[in-house]
Write a protein that holds these residues in place. Structure first.
Motif, short mmCIF file in Angstrom:
data_model
loop_
_atom_site.label_atom_id
_atom_site.label_comp_id
_atom_site.label_asym_id
_atom_site.label_seq_id
_atom_site.Cartn_x
_atom_site.Cartn_y
_atom_site.Cartn_z
N CYS A 88 46.89 12.48 36.09
CA CYS A 88 46.28 13.93 36.40
C CYS A 88 46.34 14.46 35.09
N VAL A 116 43.74 13.68 32.52
CA VAL A 116 42.47 14.05 32.89
C VAL A 116 42.17 15.36 32.97
N HIS A 129 46.44 19.87 38.74
CA HIS A 129 45.79 19.48 39.96
C HIS A 129 44.52 20.31 40.02
N LEU A 172 42.29 17.23 41.18
CA LEU A 172 42.80 16.07 40.91
C LEU A 172 43.80 15.66 41.91
N CYS A 220 44.21 8.65 38.97
CA CYS A 220 44.07 9.97 39.75
C CYS A 220 42.56 10.01 40.39
N PHE A 241 39.17 12.44 41.26
CA PHE A 241 38.70 13.62 40.68
C PHE A 241 37.61 14.13 41.74
#
Length: 156
Positions: A26, A29, A79, A94, A101, A103
């Motif tokens: 997470c 990303v 998140h 996330l 993770c 999305f």
């Protein structure tokens, strides 16, 4: 394989949701999603000016004389990244899953006549985000009209 968006009713509006799996944390990303330079590559009209905090502003310019801003409503790294862009709500979240993770991208908007255009546009943008997260060179596919037709059939 592309993952197509889904449309849901949302308090008299429309919520278009996309979901993708990334084989990364997470944190990684989220960093890509909220990096101002990366943001300009996948998010339409983003200028790269972003005050990354709740209540912070994100600047946009459509290239045709209309500049506007979004307000960050909720920011919980790594998140949650939610903001209001004019009257539309963008929610990005996330969730940790297996070795990566999940999305979730949700765009809540009003105009039913624009559903297939909005869906095709976001589909393409999220495809580009996926390339960026994977460290690939950005290559926009020329598939907008095909996606619009697919979504028109899916949502009618």
């Amino acid at each position: 394989m592309d993952e197509y968006g889904k449309l849901f009713p949302s308090n008299g509006r429309y919520a278009l949701q996309f979901e993708r799996f990334f084989p990364f944390s997470c944190e990684k990303v989220f960093q890509v999603i909220t990096d101002p330079e990366a943001f300009t590559k996948w998010y339409p009209f983003a200028t790269g000016e972003m005050d990354l905090k709740e209540g912070g502003r994100i600047q946009f310019d459509d290239g045709e004389g209309a500049a506007y801003e979004a307000v960050i409503l909720d920011l919980k790294p790594p998140h949650v990244f939610n903001f209001r862009e004019i009257e539309d709500l963008i929610e990005i979240s996330l969730q940790e899953e297996n070795e990566g993770c999940r999305f979730f991208f949700t765009h809540t908007f009003d105009d039913q006549d624009m559903v297939e255009y909005v869906a095709a546009g976001w589909h393409r943008c999220i495809d580009v985000l996926e390339q960026i997260v994977h460290g690939q060179q950005v290559k926009w596919k020329y598939n907008a009209s095909e996606l619009r037709e697919t979504y028109k059939k899916q949502f009618s």
